[in-house]
Motif scaffolding. Structure first.
Motif, PDB file in Angstrom:
ATOM      1  N   LEU A 132       0.823  -1.202   0.000  1.00  0.00           N
ATOM      2  CA  LEU A 132       0.000   0.000   0.000  1.00  0.00           C
ATOM      3  C   LEU A 132       0.859   1.256   0.000  1.00  0.00           C
ATOM      4  N   ASP A 164       0.758   3.771   1.930  1.00  0.00           N
ATOM      5  CA  ASP A 164       1.260   4.126   3.258  1.00  0.00           C
ATOM      6  C   ASP A 164       2.015   2.961   3.901  1.00  0.00           C
ATOM      7  N   SER A 215       1.336   0.457   5.315  1.00  0.00           N
ATOM      8  CA  SER A 215       0.503  -0.313   6.248  1.00  0.00           C
ATOM      9  C   SER A 215       1.284  -1.375   7.008  1.00  0.00           C
ATOM     10  N   LEU A 216       2.442  -0.995   7.507  1.00  0.00           N
ATOM     11  CA  LEU A 216       3.177  -1.928   8.361  1.00  0.00           C
ATOM     12  C   LEU A 216       2.541  -1.923   9.735  1.00  0.00           C
ATOM     13  N   PHE A 217       2.814  -2.985  10.481  1.00  0.00           N
ATOM     14  CA  PHE A 217       2.348  -3.030  11.866  1.00  0.00           C
ATOM     15  C   PHE A 217       3.506  -2.560  12.733  1.00  0.00           C
ATOM     16  N   TYR A 218       3.463  -1.294  13.104  1.00  0.00           N
ATOM     17  CA  TYR A 218       4.616  -0.690  13.767  1.00  0.00           C
ATOM     18  C   TYR A 218       4.892  -1.303  15.135  1.00  0.00           C
ATOM     19  N   GLN A 219       3.845  -1.818  15.777  1.00  0.00           N
ATOM     20  CA  GLN A 219       4.050  -2.365  17.129  1.00  0.00           C
ATOM     21  C   GLN A 219       4.668  -3.755  17.078  1.00  0.00           C
ATOM     22  N   LEU A 220       4.619  -4.389  15.910  1.00  0.00           N
ATOM     23  CA  LEU A 220       5.174  -5.738  15.796  1.00  0.00           C
ATOM     24  C   LEU A 220       6.605  -5.652  15.272  1.00  0.00           C
ATOM     25  N   GLU A 224       7.804 -10.559  13.035  1.00  0.00           N
ATOM     26  CA  GLU A 224       6.367 -10.801  13.211  1.00  0.00           C
ATOM     27  C   GLU A 224       5.569 -10.291  12.018  1.00  0.00           C
ATOM     28  N   ARG A 262       6.048 -12.919   9.509  1.00  0.00           N
ATOM     29  CA  ARG A 262       5.364 -14.166   9.873  1.00  0.00           C
ATOM     30  C   ARG A 262       3.875 -14.077   9.580  1.00  0.00           C
ATOM     31  N   LEU A 263       3.301 -12.889   9.810  1.00  0.00           N
ATOM     32  CA  LEU A 263       1.870 -12.710   9.540  1.00  0.00           C
ATOM     33  C   LEU A 263       1.556 -12.984   8.083  1.00  0.00           C
ATOM     34  N   ALA A 264       2.433 -12.483   7.211  1.00  0.00           N
ATOM     35  CA  ALA A 264       2.188 -12.679   5.785  1.00  0.00           C
ATOM     36  C   ALA A 264       2.350 -14.147   5.422  1.00  0.00           C
ATOM     37  N   ALA A 298       1.677 -16.574   7.362  1.00  0.00           N
ATOM     38  CA  ALA A 298       0.705 -17.409   8.066  1.00  0.00           C
ATOM     39  C   ALA A 298      -0.393 -17.909   7.144  1.00  0.00           C
ATOM     40  N   ARG A 300      11.290  -3.497  16.256  1.00  0.00           N
ATOM     41  CA  ARG A 300       9.911  -3.107  15.944  1.00  0.00           C
ATOM     42  C   ARG A 300       9.885  -2.324  14.643  1.00  0.00           C
ATOM     43  N   ARG A 351       7.376  -8.237   2.968  1.00  0.00           N
ATOM     44  CA  ARG A 351       6.157  -8.813   3.521  1.00  0.00           C
ATOM     45  C   ARG A 351       5.243  -9.284   2.402  1.00  0.00           C
ATOM     46  N   ARG A 372      -0.856 -17.477  16.156  1.00  0.00           N
ATOM     47  CA  ARG A 372      -1.046 -16.694  14.951  1.00  0.00           C
ATOM     48  C   ARG A 372      -2.257 -15.779  15.098  1.00  0.00           C
ATOM     49  N   GLU A 384      -3.975  -2.526  14.916  1.00  0.00           N
ATOM     50  CA  GLU A 384      -3.142  -1.374  14.597  1.00  0.00           C
ATOM     51  C   GLU A 384      -3.422  -0.848  13.192  1.00  0.00           C
ATOM     52  N   ASN A 385      -3.584  -1.732  12.248  1.00  0.00           N
ATOM     53  CA  ASN A 385      -3.762  -1.294  10.867  1.00  0.00           C
ATOM     54  C   ASN A 385      -4.678  -2.271  10.139  1.00  0.00           C
ATOM     55  N   LEU A 391      -3.241  -8.667   3.752  1.00  0.00           N
ATOM     56  CA  LEU A 391      -2.513  -9.912   4.012  1.00  0.00           C
ATOM     57  C   LEU A 391      -3.470 -11.096   4.110  1.00  0.00           C
TER      58      LEU A 391
END
Lengths: 274, 819
Positions: free
Chosen positions: A85, A87, A89-94, A98, A101-103, A105, A128, A144, B235, B245-246, B253
């Motif tokens: 995207l 912006d 759209s990263l998950f800044y807190q992860l 991680e 890994r989400l991608a 999953a 992070r 990702r 997971r 968060e987003n 994803l």
């Protein structure tokens, strides 16, 4: 070659106003299609609509042969659509790991291969995402998207906020990815010359209308006219299907002046004659 | 992950840790302290608080909602379970019967015998149920309820301002309480014991605890560990954290943010409900008030855990639960414990959460928000009052209220109108604080109550003549408001809401429940002049007009309230038009930007808290004089919640919104009409209030008044052909001919504010695309910053009234485009 993405007479926009009108576009496996145009042309809107994040007003979009109309946005990614995207759209807190890994999953993806394209991320895996620099964040966004082993990859404004040097390093990676995996890529980019260097075909949107499309060589010839649309002169490209040699010369001169890289032109030309 | 630690940061961790360790050491050293701290009851209470807090954290992490109804869910689950165990009935919320209008029409036609089938009040499963079926059924009910909460309430609100979510959760809280009160009244319900554990004491060396208490404690600890594992190791947990968060990022994803949020809602209602059932069984009873109030220690515990850590949350929850019996013991046995009138001060155990909150926030808070701090979100547009509204609208409304109020309305309606008027005052205080400067306070009726008790004391015991105690009461409220403002300088948004809620609950017990202050069972008497005494039935003849019909309430009481409302309404409207008002709006939009533009953020915030508390204080004083007798029930924390919710629904950012809010408040004109004209019983009124709150918040996150305004403007635009001149008015640069007004020259702070204006107006795209005047990089949502941009032409002190209204009118359209 099968069409991964078929955009067919698409109208899309916000609050009832069509920002994209009657757009036709296809992306096949193994090719990079650049979607070019000035600010507000509707490039990002097109990608968002393809991802199902923005509704189709009229016409249709088929991803892997399936219409996106009425389909929840999280379905297509599970079949191999990846979208970087605007912006990021990263998950800044992860952490970086991680995020990757989400991608992986959902699609039993391949973390190691994604990292092989962006080795700079490896030492940062435990950090992070919010603490990465802009370039590192963009690499993470790309990595990702790649982790999910996409068949169709859409990249929105990879160059946004990045130094040209970094963009010049990132864009060729796209070419390698396509050559390695046979994925199709739809690339939205403001750096016309850089985009045309890696893309096979290109389409130009101005104020929501498709004003030109064709092979990179055809579009490259009109780069100057195209760049003039960035400042609001939309009619020239529209009218001049064959823009004069002056414009072309101007484009080259401009490119020289901008990048200061005499290699840019010879690279463009062989590709064009191919 | 290593973070650089400054000495100050080390100190911030070390000091609270040392304090906690020292306190624990004292408790462990003294045998009777230890016995009271580690008591079975304390553990059970701690377990329940922990479960509610865990539910709050799960919901927050899943959908970003601070669910103030979390504790009410525990209470509701316990009621469902108890009813299933006792009678085998699953009671249903009393929803309006869709056939009722038919019955009404037939009755109207003259056939009184006709009646439609009644709406079922419960589903019967035959006889009383055993433990397991009742538990499973109650938990299934909880899961469904969580799903309904997500689908019907919080999913539609997922992009709404944080405030709208808080309001909706207050609506859910009120609704659940009203349903239970409707079905079971407020009396305590007996709950049978758990079958597999009993009340045998288990000796754990350090302390003794009953089997069942030990069971609930272990259950909560297991749940906490399980939730931690789920969120940190699975997971699903990773995806929930990512989606919270987003949402867009998670969607591309391949994750459905919607389903993840639904799952967390179900998870939290089941965990909360389970412990609600078990702890009610351990305590053998449940009532509609005790459990919902546990939301305060629960959110306190969640705050200690940063709304993320399950471990710290659980630990803090147990601490907060266990200190209650210790504090009670200290109050009864220690000479140094603060006393009032010979008795220990009540509610000190409720001061503990407040102290913890203030400490946590003071240590963690920042005087300016850093990146990613959860603010109140986009707030509704705050219009400046138009000249015609000030000149004709205010007096017109006052006359519309005055004439029928004094001469025509029945006593009940008069009472309702007076409630509306006092409600408007409280709503006005919220408009200043939340609508103008974006600070959430859930303690407004506490300020009002402090003022009311001051009035009672001064007028009765010290013989102060009539209007003076109002000022004294308001002054007391201002002092309290400024005290609350001090922590508010470092926290904002939901955190501030939690801090003020804890303050309100503490004031309820420490001050309002303190017999030394509250005048005991009968309440504190207020000496009211006969002329405005509500109970006075005398008629007055002035200039040939007769006022009063020989019944209570005295119409002149209404006039007194109306005078105060009009005065305060103009105060707030003019505040909005003043430089201070614009500075407040600047802070509301973006504290950092406001500070950068030369606004003294701290000073303006303290001022706003002061003004708001002053208005609430005057409101409390008016309520005191009006009723002649101050009782705590009018000022308890749940009243603050209700007023906040109604003010938000009315429209939190304008005087007209406060007036609308006043019409909606419980006991106000709206409810009186429902009650008297449509014959709805009182409990239904509360129930509809809660339900209406949820529905309106979902349909209309910007409030009723705001909606009416945008509709009106849309209508105006339809009937007036659009002219090219319209959009540019937004960013119309002041013509050189505009002479600067004295205000511009006199106040130095105008400089920076005014100087931002040319930047906005000379933007090349401004005339064609107003939305693009907002720099895309700004972290504020465009709609939030637009009102400030819209307000700046007015800030230049342009004498043309049309421009003021033009800019105010154009801004909602811009907000609509940007959305």
């Amino acid at each position: 070659m099968t069409a991964l993405l078929e955009i067919d007479g698409l109208y899309s926009g916000y609050a009832g106003v069509a920002m994209v009108r009657d757009l036709n576009l296809t992306v096949h496996a193994g090719e990079i299609v650049a979607l070019l145009g000035p600010n507000g042309a509707g490039k990002t809107t097109t990608l968002l609509t393809t991802s199902g994040l923005n509704p189709v007003m009229k016409g249709d979009i088929r991803v892997f042969g399936r219409s996106v109309r009425g389909r929840p946005a999280h379905r297509a990614p599970r079949e191999g659509l990846a979208h970087v995207l605007e912006d990021r759209s990263l998950f800044y807190q992860l952490t970086v790991a991680e995020n990757l890994r989400l991608a992986a999953a959902r699609s039993k993806g391949d973390l190691a291969r994604a990292l092989s394209y962006f080795p700079a991320l490896e030492p940062l895996l435990g950090r992070r995402a919010g603490l990465l620099s802009g370039g590192e964040q963009q690499m993470l966004a790309m990595a990702r998207a790649l982790t999910s082993k996409p068949r169709l990859l859409m990249v929105d404004e990879m160059s946004l906020g990045l130094a040209p040097v970094i963009v010049e390093r990132l864009l060729p990676v796209l070419r390698r990815i396509v050559d390695d995996t046979g994925a199709g890529v739809l690339l939205v980019e403001q750096h016309v010359h850089l985009a045309l260097e890696v893309a096979d075909r290109a389409a130009v949107l101005v104020h929501g209308d498709l004003v030109a499309s064709g092979t990179t060589a055809e579009i490259a010839g009109r780069a100057a006219a195209l760049e003039s649309t960035y400042f609001g002169a939309g009619a020239e490209v529209e009218a001049g299907a064959d823009v004069g040699a002056d414009a072309e010369a101007g484009a080259e001169a401009e490119a020289d002046a901008r990048t200061g890289d005499p290699e840019a032109d010879p690279e463009d030309n062989p590709e064009g004659s191919r | 992950m290593t973070r650089p630690r400054t000495p100050a940061a080390r100190l911030r961790t070390a000091v609270p840790a040392l304090v906690v360790v020292a306190l624990l050491a004292v408790i462990l050293a003294k045998g009777d302290y230890r016995a009271n701290f580690f008591s079975g009851g304390g553990f059970a209470l701690g377990a329940l608080i922990a479960a509610i807090a865990l539910g709050v954290v799960v919901t927050y992490r899943g959908s970003g909602v601070v669910n103030l109804a979390g504790a009410a869910v525990a209470m509701y689950a316990a009621y469902v379970y108890a009813d299933l165990r006792a009678h085998g009935d699953l009671f249903l919320p009393p929803l309006p019967n869709p056939l009722a209008p038919i019955e009404g029409l037939v009755h109207l036609a003259g056939d009184d015998g006709f009646s439609v089938p009644h709406w079922p009040t419960s589903v019967s499963f035959g006889a009383a149920m055993g433990f397991w079926p009742a538990l499973v059924l109650a938990l299934v009910f909880c899961a469904l309820f969580g799903l309904v909460l997500h689908v019907a309430v919080f999913r539609p609100l997922r992009h709404a301002p944080v405030l709208a979510k808080v309001v909706a959760s207050v609506g859910v809280l009120l609704f659940l309480q009203a349903v239970v009160v409707r079905r079971f009244s407020t009396t305590t319900q007996v709950v049978g014991p758990l079958p597999f554990v009993d009340k045998t004491q288990v000796d754990l060396g350090l302390f003794k605890i009953t089997q069942e208490q030990l069971f609930v404690v272990c259950l909560v600890l297991v749940l906490a560990v399980a939730l931690w594992a789920l969120f940190q190791r699975s997971r699903f947990g990773l995806a929930v954290r990512a989606a919270a968060e987003n949402e867009k990022g998670a969607t591309v994803l391949g994750f459905s943010a919607d389903r993840l949020a639904a799952a967390t809602w179900v998870l939290s209602t089941v965990v909360t409900g389970l412990l609600g059932i078990f702890v009610a069984s351990v305590n053998s009873s449940v009532d509609p008030n005790t459990m919902p109030a546990l939301i305060v220690p629960a959110v306190t515990a969640a705050l200690v855990g940063g709304f993320t850590s399950f471990g710290w949350t659980t630990l803090a929850a147990f601490g907060l639960g266990m200190q209650v019996s210790l504090v009670t013991f200290l109050g009864a046995n220690e000479s140094w414990f603060p006393k009032a009138g010979g008795l220990p001060v009540p509610g000190v155990d409720l001061l503990v959460p407040l102290v913890v909150i203030v400490a946590v926030l003071a240590l963690r808070g920042q005087s300016l928000p850093t990146r990613g701090v959860l603010g109140p979100g986009r707030l509704p547009f705050s219009p400046t009052a138009r000249p015609w509204a000030l000149r004709y609208g205010g007096p017109g409304l006052a006359v519309v209220a005055l004439i029928p109020g004094v001469f025509f309305l029945s006593p009940a309606m008069r009472d309702g109108l007076t409630n509306t008027l006092t409600g408007i005052v409280i709503c006005l205080s919220i408009v200043v604080l939340t609508g103008f400067i974006g600070q959430i306070s859930l303690a407004q009726t506490s300020f009002a109550g402090l003022s009311a008790y001051t009035v009672a004391s001064l007028s009765t015991h010290h013989g102060w003549p009539f209007p003076l105690p109002i000022l004294a009461g308001a002054a007391v409220a201002v002092v309290a408001g400024v005290l609350v403002a001090l922590p508010a300088l470092r926290v904002r948004g939901v955190h501030l809401a939690i801090a003020t809620l804890a303050f309100a609950v503490a004031v309820d017990k420490v001050v309002f429940a303190n017999s030394w202050i509250n005048g005991g069972f009968d309440g504190a008497t207020v000496t009211t002049p006969a002329l405005i005494r509500s109970q006075d039935t005398a008629t007055h003849h002035i200039l040939g007009v007769t006022i009063g019909d020989g019944t209570q309430p005295n119409p002149l009481t209404l006039v007194f309230c109306l005078v105060v409302v009009v005065a305060l309404g103009y105060l707030v409207a003019n505040l909005r038009r003043s430089l201070t008002g614009r500075q407040m709006l600047a802070i509301r939009s973006n504290e950092r930007a406001a500070a950068a533009a030369g606004v003294n953020v701290a000073a303006v915030k303290v001022l706003a808290f002061g003004v708001s508390a002053f208005i609430a204080g005057v409101g409390g004083a008016v309520i005191a004089y009006r009723t002649g007798n101050v009782t705590p029930d009018k000022f308890l924390y749940d009243k603050s919640l209700m007023f906040f919710a109604f003010a938000y629904l009315g429209g939190i950012a304008s005087v007209s919104g406060a007036v609308t809010g006043g019409l909606l408040v419980g006991g106000g004109l709206g409810f009186t009409v429902l009650n008297r004209v449509f014959g709805l019983p009182d409990e239904f009124v509360l129930l509809l209030g809660g339900l209406g709150l949820v529905v309106t918040a979902v349909l209309n996150p910007e409030g009723v008044a705001g909606k009416a305004r945008t509709d009106l403007l849309a209508l105006q635009r339809r009937f007036r052909p659009p002219t090219l001149a319209d959009p540019p008015t937004l960013a119309d640069p002041p013509t050189p001919a505009d002479p600067p007004t004295p205000a511009d020259v006199a106040t130095p702070t105008t400089g920076p504010v005014a100087s931002t204006e040319p930047t906005a107006s000379t933007e090349p795209t401004a005339s064609t695309e107003p939305a693009t005047t907002v720099p895309p990089a700004a972290s504020v949502p465009p709609a939030a910053s637009t009102p400030v941009a819209a307000a700046t032409p007015a800030a230049s002190g342009s004498p043309a009234g049309s421009r003021v209204s033009g800019s105010a009118g154009a801004a909602p359209a811009v907000a609509g485009e940007a959305r």
